[in-house]
Scaffold this motif. Structure first.
Motif, PDB file in Angstrom:
ATOM      1  N   ILE A 118       0.618   9.663  -5.709  1.00  0.00           N
ATOM      2  CA  ILE A 118       0.928  11.088  -5.529  1.00  0.00           C
ATOM      3  C   ILE A 118       1.723  11.609  -6.718  1.00  0.00           C
ATOM      4  O   ILE A 118       1.469  12.713  -7.224  1.00  0.00           O
ATOM      5  N   VAL A 119       2.679  10.817  -7.197  1.00  0.00           N
ATOM      6  CA  VAL A 119       3.473  11.219  -8.365  1.00  0.00           C
ATOM      7  C   VAL A 119       2.577  11.351  -9.590  1.00  0.00           C
ATOM      8  O   VAL A 119       2.647  12.352 -10.331  1.00  0.00           O
ATOM      9  N   PHE A 120       1.731  10.353  -9.825  1.00  0.00           N
ATOM     10  CA  PHE A 120       0.796  10.414 -10.955  1.00  0.00           C
ATOM     11  C   PHE A 120      -0.124  11.612 -10.811  1.00  0.00           C
ATOM     12  O   PHE A 120      -0.439  12.300 -11.793  1.00  0.00           O
ATOM     13  N   GLY A 121      -0.586  11.866  -9.600  1.00  0.00           N
ATOM     14  CA  GLY A 121      -1.491  12.985  -9.376  1.00  0.00           C
ATOM     15  C   GLY A 121      -0.852  14.317  -9.693  1.00  0.00           C
ATOM     16  O   GLY A 121      -1.493  15.188 -10.300  1.00  0.00           O
ATOM     17  N   ALA A 178       0.830  -1.205   0.000  1.00  0.00           N
ATOM     18  CA  ALA A 178       0.000   0.000   0.000  1.00  0.00           C
ATOM     19  C   ALA A 178       0.862   1.252   0.000  1.00  0.00           C
ATOM     20  O   ALA A 178       0.552   2.232  -0.699  1.00  0.00           O
ATOM     21  N   ARG A 179       1.944   1.253   0.764  1.00  0.00           N
ATOM     22  CA  ARG A 179       2.804   2.446   0.816  1.00  0.00           C
ATOM     23  C   ARG A 179       3.401   2.751  -0.547  1.00  0.00           C
ATOM     24  O   ARG A 179       3.441   3.911  -0.980  1.00  0.00           O
ATOM     25  N   SER A 180       3.890   1.711  -1.231  1.00  0.00           N
ATOM     26  CA  SER A 180       4.465   1.912  -2.561  1.00  0.00           C
ATOM     27  C   SER A 180       3.427   2.475  -3.520  1.00  0.00           C
ATOM     28  O   SER A 180       3.703   3.409  -4.279  1.00  0.00           O
ATOM     29  N   ARG A 181       2.239   1.925  -3.470  1.00  0.00           N
ATOM     30  CA  ARG A 181       1.163   2.390  -4.361  1.00  0.00           C
ATOM     31  C   ARG A 181       0.798   3.835  -4.056  1.00  0.00           C
ATOM     32  O   ARG A 181       0.569   4.635  -4.966  1.00  0.00           O
TER      33      ARG A 181
END
Length: 372
Positions: free
Chosen positions: A100-103, A92-95
Motif C-alpha cells: 500500500i505504501v509503495f502503491g 502477508a500482513r507486513s507485505r
C-alpha cells in the motif's frame, strides 16, 4: 478449518516456474493496457479510449480492448491471492502494508492507475478468505461477478461526449497540478478493477490444491479453464473492442460494459491456466523461459519500470508523445518497454541480484520487524 498445502519458505524452496512465467508474460499485457491511458489531446470515445481514424490504429485498439482490457489484472489478482494464501499470515500482513505504501508513492509520482495499493488491500481480504470453506469461496466469486457487472456497467454507461471523464492528470500539462490530482484518482482504482475480487476468491481456492505448484496433476482442470475462460473473454470483449474502434455503434453501453468486465475475469483465469499448461511443455533451462520468468520474479520492479518509461515518453510535461502517437505506435512502445524490462531482469538473474523494488520492499519489511 480448511487445510492448506505446506507453505513454501522462499529461502529454502525452489521458486515455482508457473507463477513467475505468468507474471512475466502478463506484464506485456499490462504494458499494453496502461500505455493506452497516456494518449490525450484527441476526442475520447467508448471506454474512454481515444477516437482513432487510421485503420491500423483502430484494429490495434480493438485487439487491446478485446484481449487485454480488464483481462490481465484479474489474472494478476488470481496469482497474488494464490501466493498470499500460501504465506504465513504475519508475513502477508507486513507485505500488504508495504505494498500500500509503495502503491501510494507510485500513484503520487507516476501513475494514478496504480494497482499495488489495491493488491495490498486485497491481501488483507485474502487472509480473511482463507478461513472460508471451498464452496463458500466459489459461491462468493460468483456473487462478486454480479457486483462487478453492476459497478462496471454504471462506470461506463454514460455515452461519450469527447471529453475525458477520469484520470484527468494524464492530460494535465502542469506537473504540479497533475501531482495534486493523482492521489484522488488513485482512490478510484478499486471501482475500475472491482473484478479482481472474484479472481482472488478463486486464487485462494486454487492455492489449497497446489494448482500452480503441480500443474501436471491438474491438467483436467486447467484445459477447460484455459479454453473456456479465454473463449468467453474474447466473445465478451469483442463487442467493446469493435465499439472502441468504431466498427459498430452499440445501442446501450451499460450491458456492454458489464459483459466486458465479467468475461474479463474468466479471461484472467483462462490466461493463468494457459500459462500453467505451457509451463509443462517448456524447458526451464531455455533462455527465453528463464528471461520471462526472471521478469516475473522481479515483477514489482518491472511494473514500476514501465511507469517511469511511459511518463518520460508520453506525459504532456515531458516528451509529450501521448498527444502524437496512435494506438498502434503506442502498442509497439509498450511491447518494446516490456522487452527491455525482460532483458534487464534476466541480467539481474544472471548476476544473482533481486530487483531494486523487491530489495527495497524486503528491507522495509525487515526494518518493520526489527525490535526497537
Amino acid at each position: 478449518m480448511p487445510r492448506f498445502p505446506r507453505r513454501y519458505d522462499a529461502r529454502i524452496m525452489k521458486r515455482l516456474l508457473t507463477p513467475d512465467l505468468a507474471r512475466g508474460g502478463m506484464l506485456a499485457l499490462i504494458a499494453l493496457a496502461n500505455s493506452a491511458v497516456y494518449l490525450y489531446d484527441r476526442p475520447y470515445g467508448v471506454r474512454q479510449h481515444i477516437v482513432e481514424t487510421d485503420l491500423l490504429d483502430r484494429l490495434v485498439s480493438a485487439f487491446v480492448v478485446t484481449f487485454v482490457d480488464a483481462r490481465a489484472y484479474p489474472m494478476f489478482a488470481f496469482l497474488f491471492a494464490y501466493g498470499v494464501a500460501r504465506m504465513a499470515p504475519e508475513r502477508a500482513r507486513s507485505r500488504n502494508v508495504w505494498l500500500i505504501v509503495f502503491g501510494f508513492c507510485h500513484a503520487l509520482l507516476l501513475f494514478p492507475g496504480d494497482v499495488l495499493g489495491l493488491y495490498g488491500l486485497l491481501g488483507f481480504a485474502v487472509i480473511a478468505m482463507s478461513r472460508l470453506k471451498d464452496r463458500t469461496l466459489l459461491v462468493s466469486a460468483a456473487l462478486w461477478l454480479v457486483v462487478t457487472a453492476l459497478v462496471q456497467g454504471q462506470a461506463y454507461a454514460t455515452p461519450p461526449n469527447g471529453q475525458r471523464a477520469f484520470f484527468l492528470s494524464f492530460e494535465t500539462a502542469d506537473p504540479l497540478a497533475a501531482l495534486a490530482l493523482r492521489p484522488l484518482e488513485w482512490l478510484l482504482v478499486p471501482f475500475g478493477l472491482v473484478g479482481v475480487g472474484a479472481a482472488a476468491f478463486v486464487g485462494v481456492w486454487a492455492a489449497r490444491r497446489d494448482v500452480l505448484a503441480a500443474p501436471d496433476r491438474h491438467r483436467r482442470l486447467l484445459r477447460p479453464v484455459a479454453v473456456g475462460g479465454i473463449s468467453l473473454a474474447v466473445l465478451g470483449g469483442l463487442p467493446s473492442g469493435l465499439a472502441v474502434a468504431h466498427f459498430w455503434e452499440p445501442g446501450g453501453l451499460w450491458g456492454l460494459a458489464a459483459l466486458h468486465a465479467v468475461t474479463g475475469v474468466a479471461g484472467g483465469l483462462g490466461y493463468a491456466a494457459l500459462i500453467a499448461l505451457i509451463s509443462l511443455r517448456v524447458r526451464e533451462s531455455g533462455a527465453v523461459v528463464r528471461a520471462v520468468a526472471a521478469c516475473g520474479e522481479r515483477s514489482l520492479s518491472c511494473y514500476l519500470f514501465q511507469s517511469v518509461v511511459f511518463v518520460l515518453l508520453f506525459a504532456p510535461y515531458t516528451l509529450g508523445l501521448g498527444a502524437v502517437l496512435g494506438s498502434a505506435a503506442t502498442a509497439l512502445v509498450a511491447l518494446a518497454t516490456w522487452l527491455v524490462s525482460v532483458l534487464l531482469a534476466d541480467l539481474l538473474r544472471r548476476r544473482g541480484v533481486r530487483g531494486p523494488a523487491e530489495t527495497l520492499l524486503r528491507r522495509a519489511r525487515k526494518l518493520q520487524s526489527s525490535p526497537a
